[in-house]
Design an enzyme around this catalytic site. Structure first.
Site, PDB file in Angstrom:
ATOM      1  N   SER A 241     -24.324  45.095 -53.874  1.00  0.00           N
ATOM      2  CA  SER A 241     -25.233  46.142 -54.343  1.00  0.00           C
ATOM      3  C   SER A 241     -26.503  46.167 -53.520  1.00  0.00           C
ATOM      4  O   SER A 241     -26.945  45.148 -53.008  1.00  0.00           O
ATOM      5  CB  SER A 241     -25.607  45.919 -55.802  1.00  0.00           C
TER       6      SER A 241
ATOM      7  N   LYS B 137     -19.748  43.925 -60.792  1.00  0.00           N
ATOM      8  CA  LYS B 137     -20.385  45.000 -60.010  1.00  0.00           C
ATOM      9  C   LYS B 137     -20.236  46.336 -60.762  1.00  0.00           C
ATOM     10  O   LYS B 137     -21.153  47.162 -60.775  1.00  0.00           O
ATOM     11  CB  LYS B 137     -19.752  45.083 -58.616  1.00  0.00           C
TER      12      LYS B 137
ATOM     13  N   HIS C 173     -22.748  46.322 -63.492  1.00  0.00           N
ATOM     14  CA  HIS C 173     -24.049  46.518 -62.840  1.00  0.00           C
ATOM     15  C   HIS C 173     -24.281  48.012 -62.598  1.00  0.00           C
ATOM     16  O   HIS C 173     -25.336  48.559 -62.929  1.00  0.00           O
ATOM     17  CB  HIS C 173     -24.093  45.751 -61.510  1.00  0.00           C
ATOM     18  N   ASN C 174     -23.287  48.677 -62.035  1.00  0.00           N
ATOM     19  CA  ASN C 174     -23.436  50.117 -61.767  1.00  0.00           C
ATOM     20  C   ASN C 174     -23.582  50.904 -63.056  1.00  0.00           C
ATOM     21  O   ASN C 174     -24.345  51.867 -63.130  1.00  0.00           O
ATOM     22  CB  ASN C 174     -22.240  50.644 -60.975  1.00  0.00           C
TER      23      ASN C 174
ATOM     24  N   GLU D  62     -26.980  50.598 -64.210  1.00  0.00           N
ATOM     25  CA  GLU D  62     -27.802  51.467 -63.337  1.00  0.00           C
ATOM     26  C   GLU D  62     -27.777  52.916 -63.861  1.00  0.00           C
ATOM     27  O   GLU D  62     -28.812  53.579 -63.908  1.00  0.00           O
ATOM     28  CB  GLU D  62     -27.214  51.373 -61.928  1.00  0.00           C
TER      29      GLU D  62
HETATM   30  P1  NBP Z   1     -17.113  55.100 -47.036  1.00  0.00           P
HETATM   31  O1  NBP Z   1     -16.784  54.775 -48.456  1.00  0.00           O
HETATM   32  O2  NBP Z   1     -17.625  56.433 -46.714  1.00  0.00           O
HETATM   33  O3  NBP Z   1     -15.788  54.830 -46.156  1.00  0.00           O
HETATM   34  C1  NBP Z   1     -15.783  55.089 -44.788  1.00  0.00           C
HETATM   35  C2  NBP Z   1     -15.039  53.994 -44.049  1.00  0.00           C
HETATM   36  O4  NBP Z   1     -13.696  53.883 -44.539  1.00  0.00           O
HETATM   37  C3  NBP Z   1     -14.936  54.318 -42.567  1.00  0.00           C
HETATM   38  O5  NBP Z   1     -15.032  53.119 -41.852  1.00  0.00           O
HETATM   39  C4  NBP Z   1     -13.527  54.909 -42.475  1.00  0.00           C
HETATM   40  O6  NBP Z   1     -12.968  54.828 -41.208  1.00  0.00           O
HETATM   41  C5  NBP Z   1     -12.812  53.998 -43.434  1.00  0.00           C
HETATM   42  N1  NBP Z   1     -11.487  54.492 -43.836  1.00  0.00           N
HETATM   43  C6  NBP Z   1     -11.138  55.543 -44.595  1.00  0.00           C
HETATM   44 BR1  NBP Z   1     -12.289  56.788 -45.249  1.00  0.00          BR
HETATM   45  N2  NBP Z   1      -9.832  55.650 -44.777  1.00  0.00           N
HETATM   46  C7  NBP Z   1      -9.295  54.628 -44.112  1.00  0.00           C
HETATM   47  C8  NBP Z   1      -7.971  54.184 -43.929  1.00  0.00           C
HETATM   48  N3  NBP Z   1      -6.944  54.804 -44.502  1.00  0.00           N
HETATM   49  N4  NBP Z   1      -7.773  53.080 -43.172  1.00  0.00           N
HETATM   50  C9  NBP Z   1      -8.792  52.452 -42.590  1.00  0.00           C
HETATM   51  N5  NBP Z   1     -10.085  52.807 -42.751  1.00  0.00           N
HETATM   52  C10 NBP Z   1     -10.330  53.883 -43.498  1.00  0.00           C
HETATM   53  O7  NBP Z   1     -18.107  53.995 -46.435  1.00  0.00           O
HETATM   54  P2  NBP Z   1     -19.424  53.325 -47.052  1.00  0.00           P
HETATM   55  O8  NBP Z   1     -20.317  54.329 -47.675  1.00  0.00           O
HETATM   56  O9  NBP Z   1     -19.935  52.444 -45.983  1.00  0.00           O
HETATM   57  O10 NBP Z   1     -18.864  52.431 -48.236  1.00  0.00           O
HETATM   58  C11 NBP Z   1     -17.907  51.407 -48.049  1.00  0.00           C
HETATM   59  C12 NBP Z   1     -17.569  50.788 -49.385  1.00  0.00           C
HETATM   60  O11 NBP Z   1     -18.776  50.226 -49.938  1.00  0.00           O
HETATM   61  C13 NBP Z   1     -17.082  51.772 -50.437  1.00  0.00           C
HETATM   62  O12 NBP Z   1     -16.149  51.153 -51.270  1.00  0.00           O
HETATM   63  C14 NBP Z   1     -18.324  52.112 -51.223  1.00  0.00           C
HETATM   64  O13 NBP Z   1     -18.041  52.561 -52.529  1.00  0.00           O
HETATM   65  C15 NBP Z   1     -19.020  50.764 -51.232  1.00  0.00           C
HETATM   66  N6  NBP Z   1     -20.457  50.810 -51.436  1.00  0.00           N
HETATM   67  C16 NBP Z   1     -21.221  51.772 -50.879  1.00  0.00           C
HETATM   68  C17 NBP Z   1     -22.587  51.803 -51.079  1.00  0.00           C
HETATM   69  C18 NBP Z   1     -23.442  52.848 -50.441  1.00  0.00           C
HETATM   70  O14 NBP Z   1     -24.664  52.860 -50.715  1.00  0.00           O
HETATM   71  N7  NBP Z   1     -22.893  53.697 -49.573  1.00  0.00           N
HETATM   72  C19 NBP Z   1     -23.181  50.814 -51.857  1.00  0.00           C
HETATM   73  C20 NBP Z   1     -22.401  49.802 -52.393  1.00  0.00           C
HETATM   74  C21 NBP Z   1     -21.036  49.822 -52.172  1.00  0.00           C
HETATM   75  P3  NBP Z   1     -13.073  56.077 -40.189  1.00  0.00           P
HETATM   76  O15 NBP Z   1     -14.399  55.913 -39.510  1.00  0.00           O
HETATM   77  O16 NBP Z   1     -11.938  55.883 -39.289  1.00  0.00           O
HETATM   78  O17 NBP Z   1     -12.981  57.329 -40.994  1.00  0.00           O
END
Ligand code: NBP
Length: 479
Positions: free
Chosen positions: A130, A184, A187-188, A191
């Site tokens: 988080s 987690k 936690h969400n 939030e």
């Molecule tokens: P995203 O949730 O937007 O996912 C994008 C990533 O997933 C890219 O690297 C993409 O690769 C990859 N991907 C996808 Br889409 N489909 C795929 C597949 N079939 N095989 C391999 N790779 C694949 O990214 P994020 O916002 O960085 O979040 C990542 C995780 O962290 C999520 O579970 C999210 O819920 C969690 N999270 C996010 C936050 C936040 O603030 N954003 C906070 C806490 C947790 P590509 O580049 O090839 O499309």
């Protein structure tokens, strides 16, 4: 490719990229990989000088770059992509290697993946992270779940990159299987409740107290110096204080009033329903977002459905302080409910969650970080297995002191026609929880009348049914 990296990160969108950078900045060599290789190249171009990175274009090269046992953080979109990545990695890994899903996966998926990986000799961890993108880079709150032997292999790295509060890293092994993602999820959910309560306070300060956004911003800034001190209160002051460059209006007034959601609040509420745990604060927050989304319907209803007499306005001088106290008391209830839910889940799943440790690791790095969590941590330190935080003297007293103001706010809001689902439901929960005897005896009577569902009596043991429509005679059904 030589195996020189101590850990790998696959999935270089904002979270994965920042986690990889955070790890590398702590002197740990990291292998990085992304499905779309252009992103890996961009990553190295932008951040390659921040630490020791090995960029891998293929999954084979990625795996080959890792020391054994291999430690692989998967940071891709939750859901099917996680299964896809695991399926790609599995044939390339050796017994004892560790796959770590650090995304927002639903905990039942984590339980399933743990079993599937174990069947193939792999160790799987589901860890909650988080703090958003900034937290991932500068120090998140980390909730690792899964095989303790796997955690031992990554503990040093994870604790080194986590936020630190009073010398304690915001990272602790939560429990086996899906425990990390479960915590987690809650936690969400908390939030969601926190944010909804803040939004209700904003609504009251606007529509009942008649204040504008800059004035409310100043109030939140002041509130952030007391019991309510927290990241969310701090950023509320900032958001409310922002002026829209295009119009000169407060930006908050130019933002469409439809709240979006990614589903973790809904998961938390559904889980609470399954456990039979009253989770009114979080659930009302999810419903409130759903109601906000009905913008067209609300627009039509606004011109049709009657509200209270607008002349019955209030200019109570103590209103702002009352709202602060109502916000605090409702927040206590939301946390009490969330912790009660984790307690129930811990028992149901044999996770042996240390709830005081959860409060400890949420004090920094994460979105709900707050002074208040110190009090929750202290409650568990002093009282051990707490059934409900409302029963811990510190919170019993805090809510007792706030309750008159809380009731006044609920009355005023209701009179003024301002919706306060989380404030009001938290107060109802409090009133229902503190009642030795409630009205459910009638519910049981009705159920017995229409469905012969039976009831228990307060004076004697056993299960009873009254033959209501026939002769009205009560019979014991379990003898
Ligand atoms: P995203 O949730 O937007 O996912 C994008 C990533 O997933 C890219 O690297 C993409 O690769 C990859 N991907 C996808 Br889409 N489909 C795929 C597949 N079939 N095989 C391999 N790779 C694949 O990214 P994020 O916002 O960085 O979040 C990542 C995780 O962290 C999520 O579970 C999210 O819920 C969690 N999270 C996010 C936050 C936040 O603030 N954003 C906070 C806490 C947790 P590509 O580049 O090839 O499309």
């Amino acid at each position: 490719m030589t195996a020189t990296s101590r850990i790998g990160v696959t999935g270089l969108a904002v979270m994965g990229a920042n986690l990889a950078r955070n790890i590398a900045r702590h002197g740990v060599p990291v292998a990085v990989h992304n499905r779309t290789t252009a992103k890996t190249k961009e990553f190295i171009e932008a951040y390659g000088d921040e630490g020791t990175f090995t960029a891998a274009e293929t999954t084979e090269d990625f795996v080959a770059a890792l020391e054994k046992p291999r430690r692989i953080i998967v940071m891709v979109k939750a859901g099917a992509p996680v299964d896809g990545v695991i399926a790609e990695l599995t044939p390339l890994l050796d017994e004892g290697d560790i796959i770590i899903d650090a995304g927002n996966s639903h905990f039942p998926d984590t339980v399933r993946r743990t079993e599937e990986c174990a069947a193939g000799g792999l160790r799987f961890m589901g860890i909650g992270v988080s703090g958003g993108e900034e937290g991932a880079l500068l120090g998140p709150s980390i909730m690792p779940g899964g095989d303790p032997s796997a955690y031992a292999e990554v503990e040093e790295i994870l604790t080194s990159i986590a936020a630190v509060v009073d010398g304690t890293p915001c990272c602790v092994h939560v429990g086996p299987g899906g425990a990390g993602h479960y915590v987690k999820m809650v936690h969400n959910g908390i939030e969601y409740a926190d944010i909804q309560l803040i939004a209700e306070a904003y609504d009251l300060l606007t529509h009942v107290a008649g204040l504008d956004a800059p004035a409310i911003s100043a109030i939140f800034e002041e509130w952030n110096t007391g019991d309510l001190e927290s990241f969310l209160i701090e950023i509320t002051a900032k958001v409310l204080g922002k002026t829209d460059e295009k119009t000169g209006n407060p930006l908050v007034e130019m933002i469409v009033d439809q709240a979006e959601q990614k589903g973790t609040g809904t998961w938390t509420a559904i889980d609470a329903l399954g456990l039979g745990i009253p989770l009114t604060g979080i659930t009302e927050a999810v419903f409130a977002r759903g109601l906000s989304a009905l913008r067209d319907e609300r627009k039509a209803a606004a011109g049709t459905l009657a509200g209270p007499n607008p002349e019955s306005s209030t200019d109570r001088p103590d209103l702002v302080e009352d709202i602060r106290q109502a916000l605090y008391a409702s927040k206590v209830v939301a946390y009490a409910q969330g912790f009660a839910q984790m307690r129930a889940a811990s028992k149901a799943n044999d996770w042996d969650l240390d709830l005081g440790a959860m409060a400890t690791i949420w004090r920094g790095g994460c979105i709900i970080r707050a002074q208040f969590l110190n009090r929750i941590r202290d409650a568990y330190t002093e009282h051990g297995d707490v059934t409900n935080l409302l029963m811990v003297p510190y919170f019993t007293e805090a809510v007792a002191n706030a309750q008159d103001a809380w009731r006044r706010v609920v009355i005023t809001a209701t009179e003024q026609g301002v919706a306060i689902p989380a404030f009001a439901s938290s107060l109802s929960y409090y009133d229902a929880y503190r009642r030795e005897r409630g009205p459910a005896s009638l519910i049981q009577g009705l159920r017995d009348f229409f469905g012969a569902h039976t009831y228990r009596r307060i004076d004697v043991e056993g299960s009873y049914h009254t033959r209501w429509p026939q002769d009205g005679v009560e019979v014991r059904t379990d003898a």
